[in-house]
Design an enzyme around this catalytic site. Structure first.
Site, PDB file in Angstrom:
ATOM      1  N   ASN A  61       1.065 -27.183 -28.677  1.00 45.88           N
ATOM      2  CA  ASN A  61       1.561 -28.087 -27.554  1.00 45.88           C
ATOM      3  C   ASN A  61       1.091 -29.371 -27.540  1.00 45.88           C
ATOM      4  O   ASN A  61      -0.241 -29.126 -27.351  1.00 45.88           O
ATOM      5  CB  ASN A  61       1.676 -26.934 -26.662  1.00 45.88           C
ATOM      6  CG  ASN A  61       2.295 -25.522 -26.941  1.00 45.88           C
ATOM      7  OD1 ASN A  61       3.174 -25.624 -28.102  1.00 45.88           O
ATOM      8  ND2 ASN A  61       2.187 -24.798 -26.023  1.00 45.88           N
ATOM      9  N   GLU A 114       6.197 -28.900 -28.545  1.00 44.93           N
ATOM     10  CA  GLU A 114       5.503 -28.034 -29.286  1.00 44.93           C
ATOM     11  C   GLU A 114       6.415 -28.522 -31.105  1.00 44.93           C
ATOM     12  O   GLU A 114       7.342 -28.269 -31.362  1.00 44.93           O
ATOM     13  CB  GLU A 114       6.524 -26.794 -28.891  1.00 44.93           C
ATOM     14  CG  GLU A 114       5.909 -26.631 -27.524  1.00 44.93           C
ATOM     15  CD  GLU A 114       7.106 -24.990 -27.611  1.00 44.93           C
ATOM     16  OE1 GLU A 114       6.447 -23.772 -26.823  1.00 44.93           O
ATOM     17  OE2 GLU A 114       8.383 -24.924 -27.289  1.00 44.93           O
ATOM     18  N   THR A 172       3.466 -22.931 -32.634  1.00 41.18           N
ATOM     19  CA  THR A 172       3.858 -23.940 -32.091  1.00 41.18           C
ATOM     20  C   THR A 172       1.849 -24.844 -31.204  1.00 41.18           C
ATOM     21  O   THR A 172       1.802 -23.967 -30.363  1.00 41.18           O
ATOM     22  CB  THR A 172       4.628 -23.808 -31.004  1.00 41.18           C
ATOM     23  OG1 THR A 172       4.403 -23.472 -29.429  1.00 41.18           O
ATOM     24  CG2 THR A 172       6.480 -23.772 -31.335  1.00 41.18           C
TER      25      THR A 172
HETATM   26  C1  FMN Z   1      11.807 -25.279 -34.182  1.00 42.44           C
HETATM   27  C2  FMN Z   1      12.020 -24.749 -32.607  1.00 42.44           C
HETATM   28  C3  FMN Z   1      13.307 -24.470 -31.881  1.00 42.44           C
HETATM   29  C4  FMN Z   1      13.043 -24.089 -30.300  1.00 42.44           C
HETATM   30  N1  FMN Z   1      13.650 -23.859 -29.920  1.00 42.44           N
HETATM   31  C5  FMN Z   1      13.703 -23.260 -28.149  1.00 42.44           C
HETATM   32  C6  FMN Z   1      15.148 -23.424 -27.558  1.00 42.44           C
HETATM   33  O1  FMN Z   1      16.593 -23.978 -28.331  1.00 42.44           O
HETATM   34  N2  FMN Z   1      15.333 -22.936 -26.426  1.00 42.44           N
HETATM   35  C7  FMN Z   1      13.793 -22.331 -25.971  1.00 42.44           C
HETATM   36  O2  FMN Z   1      13.952 -22.196 -25.087  1.00 42.44           O
HETATM   37  N3  FMN Z   1      13.218 -22.380 -26.884  1.00 42.44           N
HETATM   38  C8  FMN Z   1      13.125 -23.359 -27.694  1.00 42.44           C
HETATM   39  N4  FMN Z   1      12.061 -23.351 -28.684  1.00 42.44           N
HETATM   40  C9  FMN Z   1      10.554 -22.567 -28.034  1.00 42.44           C
HETATM   41  C10 FMN Z   1      10.152 -21.069 -28.050  1.00 42.44           C
HETATM   42  O3  FMN Z   1      10.565 -20.943 -26.900  1.00 42.44           O
HETATM   43  C11 FMN Z   1       8.130 -21.754 -28.493  1.00 42.44           C
HETATM   44  O4  FMN Z   1       7.226 -22.088 -28.837  1.00 42.44           O
HETATM   45  C12 FMN Z   1       7.779 -20.155 -27.791  1.00 42.44           C
HETATM   46  O5  FMN Z   1       8.248 -19.751 -26.653  1.00 42.44           O
HETATM   47  C13 FMN Z   1       6.258 -19.458 -27.951  1.00 42.44           C
HETATM   48  O6  FMN Z   1       5.621 -20.362 -26.782  1.00 42.44           O
HETATM   49  P1  FMN Z   1       4.550 -21.839 -26.489  1.00 42.44           P
HETATM   50  O7  FMN Z   1       4.137 -22.868 -27.209  1.00 42.44           O
HETATM   51  O8  FMN Z   1       3.959 -21.563 -25.116  1.00 42.44           O
HETATM   52  O9  FMN Z   1       3.692 -19.554 -26.575  1.00 42.44           O
HETATM   53  C14 FMN Z   1      11.649 -23.852 -29.837  1.00 42.44           C
HETATM   54  C15 FMN Z   1      10.484 -23.547 -30.985  1.00 42.44           C
HETATM   55  C16 FMN Z   1      10.326 -23.977 -31.820  1.00 42.44           C
HETATM   56  C17 FMN Z   1       9.441 -24.260 -33.039  1.00 42.44           C
HETATM   57  N1  ADP Z   2       1.887 -23.289 -38.470  1.00 42.93           N
HETATM   58  C1  ADP Z   2       1.030 -23.924 -37.155  1.00 42.93           C
HETATM   59  N2  ADP Z   2       1.701 -24.330 -37.128  1.00 42.93           N
HETATM   60  C2  ADP Z   2       1.395 -24.397 -35.644  1.00 42.93           C
HETATM   61  N3  ADP Z   2       0.225 -24.722 -34.581  1.00 42.93           N
HETATM   62  C3  ADP Z   2      -0.644 -23.394 -35.422  1.00 42.93           C
HETATM   63  C4  ADP Z   2       0.122 -22.907 -36.653  1.00 42.93           C
HETATM   64  N4  ADP Z   2      -0.844 -22.245 -37.401  1.00 42.93           N
HETATM   65  C5  ADP Z   2      -1.614 -22.112 -36.500  1.00 42.93           C
HETATM   66  N5  ADP Z   2      -1.670 -22.790 -35.449  1.00 42.93           N
HETATM   67  C6  ADP Z   2      -2.183 -22.297 -33.852  1.00 42.93           C
HETATM   68  O1  ADP Z   2      -1.943 -21.614 -33.088  1.00 42.93           O
HETATM   69  C7  ADP Z   2      -1.528 -22.501 -31.570  1.00 42.93           C
HETATM   70  C8  ADP Z   2      -0.150 -22.152 -31.139  1.00 42.93           C
HETATM   71  O2  ADP Z   2      -0.327 -20.287 -31.130  1.00 42.93           O
HETATM   72  P1  ADP Z   2       1.235 -20.015 -29.831  1.00 42.93           P
HETATM   73  O3  ADP Z   2       0.763 -18.716 -30.107  1.00 42.93           O
HETATM   74  O4  ADP Z   2       1.832 -20.673 -30.599  1.00 42.93           O
HETATM   75  O5  ADP Z   2       0.528 -20.077 -28.822  1.00 42.93           O
HETATM   76  P2  ADP Z   2       0.720 -21.369 -27.662  1.00 42.93           P
HETATM   77  O6  ADP Z   2       1.253 -20.335 -26.769  1.00 42.93           O
HETATM   78  O7  ADP Z   2      -1.121 -21.817 -27.692  1.00 42.93           O
HETATM   79  O8  ADP Z   2       1.144 -22.782 -27.841  1.00 42.93           O
HETATM   80  C9  ADP Z   2      -1.623 -23.625 -32.132  1.00 42.93           C
HETATM   81  O9  ADP Z   2      -1.982 -24.683 -30.985  1.00 42.93           O
HETATM   82  C10 ADP Z   2      -2.424 -23.872 -33.380  1.00 42.93           C
HETATM   83  O10 ADP Z   2      -4.090 -23.533 -33.111  1.00 42.93           O
END
Ligand code: FMN
Ligand code: ADP
Length: 308
Positions: A206, A252, A204
């Protein structure tokens, strides 16, 4: 478009000046701006959108301008078809300016207004004493023509930023987008998260939203994201990630069919439709399963709406 902010020392070429607050540039605001664009072509003038920063309520009520539909940089993006976007500093001196001084010194001498476009109920100057009648009275002496625009209604209700804010707070994105005339968006820089997304199989991008930015309720939304001016379909979670015991609000976005490193880039996320509330899942497996379903729903919506 030139974005002039943080200075009172503003000079511009002869212009059509659009005056207003413009939180959330909506279909009513757009009507004013489109009128100004029309006039600029016939009279060979520049188009200048004038607003105050910070929002007057910040100075007058001494409170943080929370719940703004669009922040300064976001407004600038939405106003890319005008020549100038001016954010005149709003401080105690500005708030005490009489309506006459504001029009004559700032708008006519400074901005060289040859035409002024305002909404029919526009009020300005110290204690909001200035109105359309005063603008009419000052027109010939100061060499501008005045164009007042009627407020736009939707289903017999006047379109306003307050109404749109209310719809966004309820997560009614389709209604909000209709009233805005474009999709509600959140712009910001991609920051590093906890790197869990990739491990889950759904990376994701962020954004940590500014504290003054109005956000809809926490939950999952169908979305689009603009990266380097290219549009991608996506799905966005707004919330604190309770499953991973997060405590900070993050926007995200998982971008469909995308695999690039975009840390540090400025992106814009548009929210199309609320899907579900954010939940605390019992396991990562359950969260993963639900995210996969949300993505499938995004793809079905893509097909239904003939998105690319
Ligand atoms: C479509 C989508 C739905 C999500 N829904 C939830 C949710 O309902 N509850 C939750 O705790 N996290 C939810 N998440 C967040 C995930 O927990 C999060 O993307 C993951 O922890 C990655 O965190 P990071 O970007 O800090 O690594 C969702 C993420 C996505 C992409
Ligand atoms: N399909 C995608 N959607 C969103 N981010 C992507 C995707 N593919 C690669 N990325 C890259 O990966 C990063 C997110 O990876 P993730 O493991 O979720 O780490 P973070 O905790 O930093 O969000 C984004 O910031 C982007 O640089």
């Amino acid at each position: 478009m030139e974005h002039i902010t943080g200075t009172k020392d503003i000079t511009s070429p002869p212009s059509v000046v659009v005056l207003g607050n413009f939180d959330g540039i909506h279909i009513g605001h757009r009507k004013l701006i489109d009128k100004a664009l029309d006039i600029s072509k016939t009279l060979d003038l520049k188009v200048l959108v004038f607003t105050f920063d910070p929002h007057p309520s910040f100075v007058l009520a001494n409170k943080e301008p929370v719940d703004l539909i669009y922040l300064s940089k976001e407004k600038a993006k939405l106003l890319d078809d005008v020549d100038y976007f001016v954010e005149y500093p709003y401080d105690l001196d500005t708030s005490r300016m009489t309506p006459e001084i504001f029009i004559e010194e700032v708008v006519c001498k400074g901005l060289q207004a040859k035409a002024i476009v305002v909404g029919e109920d526009y009020r300005f100057g110290y204690k909001r004493k200035g109105d359309i009648e005063l603008l009419k009275a000052l027109a010939s002496k100061n060499g501008y023509q005045l164009i007042t625009i009627k407020k736009i209604a939707y289903n017999h209700r006047i379109v306003s930023s307050t109404w749109i804010r209310h719809e966004i707070k309820k997560g009614h994105m389709e209604k909000a987008n209709l009233l805005l005339g474009s999709n509600f968006s959140i712009s910001g820089q991609i920051t590093l998260g906890r790197q869990n997304g990739r491990k889950l199989g759904f990376p994701t991008a962020n954004i940590k939203p500014n504290k003054n930015k109005l956000l809809p309720p926490n939950g999952v939304y169908l979305s689009k994201i603009y990266v380097n001016n290219i549009q991608y379909n996506s799905i966005t979670n707004i919330g604190i990630n309770p499953t991973l015991d997060g405590n900070e609000t993050v926007v995200e976005t998982h971008i469909l069919d995308f695999n690039q490193d975009i840390y540090g880039q400025d992106v814009t996320v548009e929210l199309l439709k609320f899907v579900r509330d954010e939940k605390k899942f019992e396991s990562l497996h359950a969260l993963k399963k639900e995210i996969a379903e949300n993505i499938a729903y995004r793809r079905a919506y893509m097909e239904e709406n003939h998105e690319l």
